[in-house]
Design a protein around this motif. Sequence first.
Motif, PDB file in Angstrom:
ATOM      1  N   LYS A 124       0.837  -1.189   0.000  1.00 47.31           N
ATOM      2  CA  LYS A 124       0.000   0.000   0.000  1.00 47.31           C
ATOM      3  C   LYS A 124       0.872   1.240   0.000  1.00 47.31           C
ATOM      4  O   LYS A 124       1.934   1.266   0.616  1.00 47.31           O
ATOM      5  N   GLN A 125       0.385   2.282  -0.655  1.00 50.70           N
ATOM      6  CA  GLN A 125       1.083   3.570  -0.606  1.00 50.70           C
ATOM      7  C   GLN A 125       1.099   4.129   0.804  1.00 50.70           C
ATOM      8  O   GLN A 125       0.114   3.996   1.507  1.00 50.70           O
ATOM      9  N   PHE A 126       2.179   4.793   1.182  1.00 52.37           N
ATOM     10  CA  PHE A 126       2.121   5.517   2.457  1.00 52.37           C
ATOM     11  C   PHE A 126       2.505   6.988   2.359  1.00 52.37           C
ATOM     12  O   PHE A 126       2.038   7.798   3.152  1.00 52.37           O
ATOM     13  N   HIS A 127       3.307   7.374   1.393  1.00 57.24           N
ATOM     14  CA  HIS A 127       3.666   8.794   1.269  1.00 57.24           C
ATOM     15  C   HIS A 127       4.417   9.000  -0.041  1.00 57.24           C
ATOM     16  O   HIS A 127       5.062   8.079  -0.534  1.00 57.24           O
ATOM     17  N   ILE A 178      18.444  -8.601   0.569  1.00 49.57           N
ATOM     18  CA  ILE A 178      18.627  -9.212   1.893  1.00 49.57           C
ATOM     19  C   ILE A 178      17.597  -8.691   2.895  1.00 49.57           C
ATOM     20  O   ILE A 178      17.077  -7.577   2.770  1.00 49.57           O
ATOM     21  N   TRP A 179      17.310  -9.527   3.902  1.00 48.62           N
ATOM     22  CA  TRP A 179      16.520  -9.074   5.049  1.00 48.62           C
ATOM     23  C   TRP A 179      17.487  -8.513   6.081  1.00 48.62           C
ATOM     24  O   TRP A 179      18.399  -9.215   6.515  1.00 48.62           O
ATOM     25  N   HIS A 180      17.301  -7.271   6.489  1.00 51.08           N
ATOM     26  CA  HIS A 180      18.231  -6.633   7.421  1.00 51.08           C
ATOM     27  C   HIS A 180      17.497  -6.170   8.683  1.00 51.08           C
ATOM     28  O   HIS A 180      16.444  -5.573   8.584  1.00 51.08           O
ATOM     29  N   PRO A 181      18.072  -6.432   9.877  1.00 47.21           N
ATOM     30  CA  PRO A 181      17.400  -5.995  11.113  1.00 47.21           C
ATOM     31  C   PRO A 181      17.159  -4.482  11.130  1.00 47.21           C
ATOM     32  O   PRO A 181      18.072  -3.707  10.808  1.00 47.21           O
ATOM     33  N   VAL A 182      15.964  -4.092  11.503  1.00 46.95           N
ATOM     34  CA  VAL A 182      15.583  -2.687  11.572  1.00 46.95           C
ATOM     35  C   VAL A 182      16.389  -1.939  12.640  1.00 46.95           C
ATOM     36  O   VAL A 182      16.690  -0.750  12.499  1.00 46.95           O
ATOM     37  N   SER A 183      16.757  -2.668  13.690  1.00 46.83           N
ATOM     38  CA  SER A 183      17.432  -2.028  14.832  1.00 46.83           C
ATOM     39  C   SER A 183      18.869  -1.626  14.499  1.00 46.83           C
ATOM     40  O   SER A 183      19.518  -0.941  15.280  1.00 46.83           O
ATOM     41  N   ASP A 184      19.361  -2.039  13.353  1.00 45.88           N
ATOM     42  CA  ASP A 184      20.773  -1.813  13.033  1.00 45.88           C
ATOM     43  C   ASP A 184      20.891  -1.469  11.546  1.00 45.88           C
ATOM     44  O   ASP A 184      21.659  -2.087  10.804  1.00 45.88           O
ATOM     45  N   LEU A 185      20.120  -0.478  11.126  1.00 44.48           N
ATOM     46  CA  LEU A 185      20.041  -0.119   9.715  1.00 44.48           C
ATOM     47  C   LEU A 185      21.364   0.465   9.204  1.00 44.48           C
ATOM     48  O   LEU A 185      21.926   1.367   9.822  1.00 44.48           O
ATOM     49  N   PRO A 186      21.875  -0.002   8.057  1.00 44.94           N
ATOM     50  CA  PRO A 186      23.092   0.617   7.508  1.00 44.94           C
ATOM     51  C   PRO A 186      22.737   1.962   6.851  1.00 44.94           C
ATOM     52  O   PRO A 186      21.566   2.308   6.738  1.00 44.94           O
ATOM     53  N   LYS A 187      23.752   2.694   6.441  1.00 41.95           N
ATOM     54  CA  LYS A 187      23.539   3.931   5.681  1.00 41.95           C
ATOM     55  C   LYS A 187      22.867   3.559   4.364  1.00 41.95           C
ATOM     56  O   LYS A 187      23.320   2.647   3.674  1.00 41.95           O
ATOM     57  N   LEU A 188      21.797   4.264   4.020  1.00 37.84           N
ATOM     58  CA  LEU A 188      21.067   3.952   2.791  1.00 37.84           C
ATOM     59  C   LEU A 188      21.277   5.034   1.736  1.00 37.84           C
ATOM     60  O   LEU A 188      21.592   6.183   2.052  1.00 37.84           O
ATOM     61  N   ALA A 189      21.079   4.655   0.481  1.00 35.80           N
ATOM     62  CA  ALA A 189      21.248   5.584  -0.649  1.00 35.80           C
ATOM     63  C   ALA A 189      20.221   6.726  -0.597  1.00 35.80           C
ATOM     64  O   ALA A 189      19.148   6.576  -0.016  1.00 35.80           O
ATOM     65  N   PHE A 190      20.578   7.856  -1.235  1.00 32.18           N
ATOM     66  CA  PHE A 190      19.654   8.982  -1.423  1.00 32.18           C
ATOM     67  C   PHE A 190      19.000   9.372  -0.088  1.00 32.18           C
ATOM     68  O   PHE A 190      19.679   9.441   0.922  1.00 32.18           O
ATOM     69  N   ASP A 191      17.655   9.601  -0.133  1.00 35.16           N
ATOM     70  CA  ASP A 191      16.923   9.932   1.095  1.00 35.16           C
ATOM     71  C   ASP A 191      16.191   8.698   1.642  1.00 35.16           C
ATOM     72  O   ASP A 191      15.162   8.823   2.302  1.00 35.16           O
ATOM     73  N   HIS A 192      16.734   7.516   1.353  1.00 34.12           N
ATOM     74  CA  HIS A 192      16.015   6.307   1.752  1.00 34.12           C
ATOM     75  C   HIS A 192      15.908   6.139   3.262  1.00 34.12           C
ATOM     76  O   HIS A 192      14.974   5.497   3.738  1.00 34.12           O
ATOM     77  N   THR A 193      16.837   6.715   4.004  1.00 32.52           N
ATOM     78  CA  THR A 193      16.696   6.663   5.468  1.00 32.52           C
ATOM     79  C   THR A 193      15.484   7.490   5.899  1.00 32.52           C
ATOM     80  O   THR A 193      14.720   7.079   6.781  1.00 32.52           O
ATOM     81  N   ASP A 194      15.276   8.648   5.266  1.00 34.92           N
ATOM     82  CA  ASP A 194      14.083   9.462   5.566  1.00 34.92           C
ATOM     83  C   ASP A 194      12.806   8.705   5.210  1.00 34.92           C
ATOM     84  O   ASP A 194      11.812   8.749   5.942  1.00 34.92           O
ATOM     85  N   ILE A 195      12.829   8.043   4.066  1.00 32.83           N
ATOM     86  CA  ILE A 195      11.651   7.286   3.625  1.00 32.83           C
ATOM     87  C   ILE A 195      11.365   6.168   4.626  1.00 32.83           C
ATOM     88  O   ILE A 195      10.222   5.961   5.041  1.00 32.83           O
ATOM     89  N   PHE A 196      12.431   5.490   5.052  1.00 37.30           N
ATOM     90  CA  PHE A 196      12.264   4.456   6.068  1.00 37.30           C
ATOM     91  C   PHE A 196      11.667   5.037   7.346  1.00 37.30           C
ATOM     92  O   PHE A 196      10.693   4.504   7.894  1.00 37.30           O
ATOM     93  N   ASN A 197      12.230   6.140   7.814  1.00 37.63           N
ATOM     94  CA  ASN A 197      11.755   6.724   9.075  1.00 37.63           C
ATOM     95  C   ASN A 197      10.296   7.143   9.008  1.00 37.63           C
ATOM     96  O   ASN A 197       9.525   6.908   9.928  1.00 37.63           O
ATOM     97  N   LYS A 198       9.924   7.759   7.901  1.00 33.53           N
ATOM     98  CA  LYS A 198       8.535   8.210   7.724  1.00 33.53           C
ATOM     99  C   LYS A 198       7.581   7.012   7.714  1.00 33.53           C
ATOM    100  O   LYS A 198       6.524   7.037   8.352  1.00 33.53           O
ATOM    101  N   GLY A 199       7.951   5.984   6.970  1.00 35.18           N
ATOM    102  CA  GLY A 199       7.087   4.801   6.883  1.00 35.18           C
ATOM    103  C   GLY A 199       7.009   4.048   8.196  1.00 35.18           C
ATOM    104  O   GLY A 199       5.937   3.611   8.620  1.00 35.18           O
TER     105      GLY A 199
END
Lengths: 230, 230
Positions: free
Chosen positions: A75-78, A119-140
Amino acid sequence: MEEKLPVFESIFSIDCLIFGFEAGVLKILLIERGDEPFKDWFALPGYIVKQDESLDDAADRILYELTGLRDLPMKQFHTFGEVNRHPQGRVITVGYYALIRVNSQKELRPTAHLARKAIWHPVSDLPKLAFDHTDIFNKGFAKIRRRLNHQPIAFDLLPEKFTLTQLQGLYEAILDKKLDKRNFRKKMLSYGFLKELVEKQKGVSYRAAKLYKFDKRKYAKIFQNELTAE
Amino acid sequence: MEEKLPVFESIFSIDCLIFGFEAGVLKILLIERGDEPFKDWFALPGYIVKQDESLDDAADRILYELTGLRDLPMKQFHTFGEVNRHPQGRVITVGYYALIRVNSQKELRPTAHLARKAIWHPVSDLPKLAFDHTDIFNKGFAKIRRRLNHQPIAFDLLPEKFTLTQLQGLYEAILDKKLDKRNFRKKMLSYGFLKELVEKQKGVSYRAAKLYKFDKRKYAKIFQNELTAE
């Protein structure tokens, strides 16, 4: 005289936030990019929407090409539209999410060269992501955390039959805080949407815990119509 | 070698769903288009995002140019990307909504020729709208209806001080059904987030009704943390 729309060289893309819960750990689906100049970067599975496909169709296709998973209940979220969010031009990206049971999914097998690996990666230990993908992750992730209060999303992540310890572990992972065991159980059981099964947990060396199923109809009755039900 | 993104001639736009409540009637803000070939069509206020502005900035600018209203608390609710939704090309549109008190707003005064006129129109009697704007309206309205259960959105539409009759009228307008007066009042008062005022309704020829204010802190405590509060 008919006026034409102004046409800009604009691009829209899809980025997918796929959460999974596996052995007590909340995970997110990432790809390792295989293309220059982004080689080796971790990123959310995402790419450009084609001219002749709807957003929903594009989300399905892109996720499949980059991870091998298909037909997820996304589903869309933002939609993210900051001017400089992408280094290669103005790219507006529509964020989609899904919550799934990791075990029920097939092997991760990207077909597009864009993704060298998924890969499946633990949310509690997120690596640096490309572009603004960390923002997208945080918002979602923040949105999912809010939804946990009034939508039965936790149950999409759990196996069909689960223990209260598993349920609490999932709530703690999403809320990122420890919950008091006694209070949590009391509250969860008080709602009446957990159905206790005769069957107990199997294959454990300690005392087998009770298994529960989720009663969606009761849940809906309690939470969807809270203020507006007659 | 660096790979370039494929560039399509794509366009993104914003469409605004602005709800207002006035004299017991739930209304939506519409424009009458003034440009060919859409002259005289009713439409949601919406237009193209510029290359150098973010989506949020574009939403503010476009709403202001087409209606004269500005600085509304608009939020995204969905992005619409069907392939043939617009007759002049592939246009993906981001839907924004706001709920406001009509009386607190200034006069409607479009500055862009695209909008010949802006008007508040009753939701219960919506005219035929341009493009897929009826779908956009339906999707947004359904979302607001669901949010009514767990977010204090009704209070954004009401005056600061209101009667229970006004509150019920608003709920009935959003849910599109009659509610039982006694049940509604009992339920609403039982939550504890309505604060009864000493002051009564003024300027009515019948018996003045009690006025209430909304206690946001109590509301948040009750609904935001329903399942996850300790």
